[in-house]
Every structure is written in structure tokens, then in C-alpha cells.
Design a protein around this motif. Structure first.
Motif, PDB file in Angstrom:
ATOM      1  N   GLY A 117       8.022  -0.341  -9.613  1.00 19.70           N
ATOM      2  CA  GLY A 117       9.363  -0.898  -9.461  1.00 19.70           C
ATOM      3  C   GLY A 117       9.304  -2.352  -9.013  1.00 19.70           C
ATOM      4  N   ILE A 118       8.385  -2.649  -8.082  1.00 18.70           N
ATOM      5  CA  ILE A 118       8.193  -4.033  -7.614  1.00 18.70           C
ATOM      6  C   ILE A 118       7.696  -4.907  -8.760  1.00 18.70           C
ATOM      7  CG2 ILE A 118       6.801  -5.499  -6.084  1.00 18.70           C
ATOM      8  CD1 ILE A 118       6.811  -3.134  -4.072  1.00 18.70           C
ATOM      9  N   ILE A 119       6.739  -4.382  -9.535  1.00 22.84           N
ATOM     10  CA  ILE A 119       6.195  -5.135 -10.673  1.00 22.84           C
ATOM     11  C   ILE A 119       7.308  -5.471 -11.675  1.00 22.84           C
ATOM     12  CG2 ILE A 119       4.624  -5.046 -12.650  1.00 22.84           C
ATOM     13  CD1 ILE A 119       3.182  -5.364  -9.983  1.00 22.84           C
ATOM     14  N   HIS A 120       8.164  -4.481 -11.973  1.00 21.91           N
ATOM     15  CA  HIS A 120       9.272  -4.715 -12.898  1.00 21.91           C
ATOM     16  C   HIS A 120      10.249  -5.736 -12.337  1.00 21.91           C
ATOM     17  CE1 HIS A 120       7.959  -1.170 -15.185  1.00 21.91           C
ATOM     18  NE2 HIS A 120       8.737  -1.597 -16.144  1.00 21.91           N
ATOM     19  N   TYR A 121      10.482  -5.689 -11.019  1.00 26.02           N
ATOM     20  CA  TYR A 121      11.452  -6.599 -10.398  1.00 26.02           C
ATOM     21  C   TYR A 121      10.973  -8.046 -10.456  1.00 26.02           C
ATOM     22  CZ  TYR A 121      14.804  -8.372  -6.984  1.00 26.02           C
ATOM     23  OH  TYR A 121      15.798  -9.084  -6.363  1.00 26.02           O
ATOM     24  N   PHE A 122       9.658  -8.251 -10.330  1.00 25.41           N
ATOM     25  CA  PHE A 122       9.097  -9.599 -10.308  1.00 25.41           C
ATOM     26  C   PHE A 122       8.766 -10.150 -11.697  1.00 25.41           C
ATOM     27  CE2 PHE A 122       8.676  -9.191  -5.791  1.00 25.41           C
ATOM     28  CZ  PHE A 122       8.557 -10.488  -5.315  1.00 25.41           C
ATOM     29  N   SER A 123       8.629  -9.281 -12.680  1.00 25.80           N
ATOM     30  CA  SER A 123       8.135  -9.744 -13.978  1.00 25.80           C
ATOM     31  C   SER A 123       9.100  -9.396 -15.107  1.00 25.80           C
ATOM     32  CB  SER A 123       6.771  -9.106 -14.257  1.00 25.80           C
ATOM     33  OG  SER A 123       6.931  -7.722 -14.526  1.00 25.80           O
TER      34      SER A 123
ATOM     35  N   VAL B  82       0.836  -1.211   0.000  1.00 30.83           N
ATOM     36  CA  VAL B  82       0.000   0.000   0.000  1.00 30.83           C
ATOM     37  C   VAL B  82       0.862   1.249   0.000  1.00 30.83           C
ATOM     38  CG1 VAL B  82      -1.666   1.341   1.342  1.00 30.83           C
ATOM     39  CG2 VAL B  82      -1.988  -1.121   1.063  1.00 30.83           C
ATOM     40  N   LEU B  83       1.909   1.261   0.837  1.00 32.30           N
ATOM     41  CA  LEU B  83       2.789   2.427   0.910  1.00 32.30           C
ATOM     42  C   LEU B  83       3.539   2.636  -0.401  1.00 32.30           C
ATOM     43  CD1 LEU B  83       4.197   2.070   4.538  1.00 32.30           C
ATOM     44  CD2 LEU B  83       2.601   3.808   3.703  1.00 32.30           C
ATOM     45  N   SER B  84       3.847   1.537  -1.108  1.00 29.67           N
ATOM     46  CA  SER B  84       4.548   1.675  -2.391  1.00 29.67           C
ATOM     47  C   SER B  84       3.626   2.235  -3.468  1.00 29.67           C
ATOM     48  CB  SER B  84       5.112   0.326  -2.829  1.00 29.67           C
ATOM     49  OG  SER B  84       4.082  -0.530  -3.304  1.00 29.67           O
ATOM     50  N   ILE B  85       2.320   2.098  -3.281  1.00 30.41           N
ATOM     51  CA  ILE B  85       1.356   2.606  -4.257  1.00 30.41           C
ATOM     52  C   ILE B  85       1.124   4.110  -4.075  1.00 30.41           C
ATOM     53  CG2 ILE B  85      -1.107   2.519  -4.904  1.00 30.41           C
ATOM     54  CD1 ILE B  85      -0.992  -0.497  -4.372  1.00 30.41           C
ATOM     55  N   LEU B  86       1.206   4.588  -2.843  1.00 30.20           N
ATOM     56  CA  LEU B  86       0.853   5.975  -2.548  1.00 30.20           C
ATOM     57  C   LEU B  86       1.664   7.023  -3.302  1.00 30.20           C
ATOM     58  CD1 LEU B  86       0.110   5.769   1.290  1.00 30.20           C
ATOM     59  CD2 LEU B  86      -1.523   5.832  -0.606  1.00 30.20           C
TER      60      LEU B  86
END
Length: 198
Positions: free
Chosen positions: A84-90, A72-76
Motif C-alpha cells: 500500500g505504501i509502495i502504491h501511494y508513493f509510486s 518493518v511492521l507494514s511488511i509483517l
């Protein structure tokens, strides 16, 4: 498998996952494009399994709460850390991968949500690899194709037809690119020595 063994296995996978994350912060990664992704997904699947299996334990509920809070905090802040998380995982953002030889490979794409398309050069060092150079893909297109207008410079889908390693040393990497049937050898300064100019 006993609960103790499951916990030990999850801890080991989490440590490898965190180690990979720390490596990425220092421009390193495990060798090969998919190794990091597989470790990331293994950790994510095991996390879901652990949360479901041990949900009644208070520490698991707290852990789950921390994970959700982090997301949630990363979305704000304008979704930047979340993407960045999406790119790291995919594999999102990676348009093309070319293996130059046993040591060097390149990727064409956006390494993050706010990046323009880049060429990133990786050097394999045992089971790890390091980002040794980055250059905007528009620079590669401009030098290789030498377009008379901005159309090609902004075309992120324009593929590299071929890339050959010409020379590599501590200071630079020379790669011959072929784009739209035009060829050009481009000199890439080694990232490790960028600060030599200052």
C-alpha cells in the motif's frame, strides 16, 4: 540555510504530506495525478536529508527508529500495508489515465496490492479532487466488448482506446468507452449516493 529554517521547512512539508495522506483516506487527493507523488517524494528526500544532517541528535535517532519500525511492521502482515505504501508513493498499478474534461478524469489500474483492475473516476474541486466512482474494469470490458469467453475479462493490459464524458450530475456519470473498436455508454453511479440504496 540555518538549522532552524531547515527544521521549519521540513515540518511544513511533513504537514502537507500528512494532510495529503488524510485526504487519501477520505477519497480525496490534490488535483492531478503527479502532485501527490511529488509531495511524497519531496517529504522522503527531505527526511533522508534531515536524518543524515542531524544524525548526532538523539531525537533524530528515535525518529529514524520509528520510521524503520513502521516499515518493518507494514511488511509483517503478508506485505499488504507495505505494498500500500509502495502504491501511494509510486505510479505502480496505474495502467492508464484519461482526462475527460477540465473537471473529470479516469484512471485504469490497481489502486492497491489486492485489488482487481478498476476504473476510478475523479472529480476536480479546486486544488483537490475526489474519487466519485469505482467500477471493476472487467465490467467495463464485458459491457463494451461483450466477449464470448473469459479471455478479455481477465486481460488487465487491454487498453481503453477512447473515453468521452457524455453526462455528469449529482447522481451519476455517463461515459462512452471505446475498447477493441467497440463503443458503449456506461452509467456510473455517484459514490456519494451509494448508501441511498440501503
Amino acid at each position: 540555510m540555518s538549522n532552524k529554517n531547515i527544521g521549519i521547512t521540513y515540518l511544513a512539508v511533513t504537514l502537507v504530506f500528512l494532510f495529503g495522506f488524510v485526504l487519501s483516506l477520505n477519497n480525496y487527493s490534490f488535483a492531478g495525478y503527479y502532485i501527490d507523488k511529488m509531495i511524497n517524494w519531496l517529504w522522503l528526500l527531505m527526511t533522508i536529508f534531515i536524518i543524515i544532517r542531524f544524525w548526532k541528535k538523539k531525537v533524530i535517532k528515535v525518529y529514524f527508529g520509528l520510521l524503520i519500525s513502521g516499515i518493518v511492521l507494514s511488511i509483517l502482515p503478508m506485505l499488504i500495508p507495505f505494498f500500500g505504501i509502495i502504491h501511494y508513493f509510486s505510479t505502480i498499478g496505474c495502467e492508464q489515465r484519461i482526462q475527460l474534461d477540465d473537471t473529470y478524469r479516469i484512471e485504469r489500474g490497481r489502486p492497491g496490492a489486492l485489488y482487481q483492475p478498476l476504473i476510478t473516476i475523479y472529480k476536480r474541486e479546486g486544488i483537490f479532487e475526489k474519487q466519485v466512482s469505482r467500477i471493476p474494469y472487467s465490467d467495463i470490458i464485458e459491457k463494451t466488448v461483450q466477449p464470448s469467453n473469459e479471455t478479455y475479462l481477465n486481460d488487465k493490459s487491454l487498453p481503453i482506446q477512447e473515453a468521452k464524458l457524455i453526462n455528469a450530475n449529482q447522481d451519476s456519470i455517463d461515459i462512452e468507452y471505446r475498447i477493441l473498436n467497440k463503443q458503449k455508454v456506461i452509467y456510473h453511479k455517484n459514490k456519494l449516493n451509494w448508501f441511498d440504496d440501503f
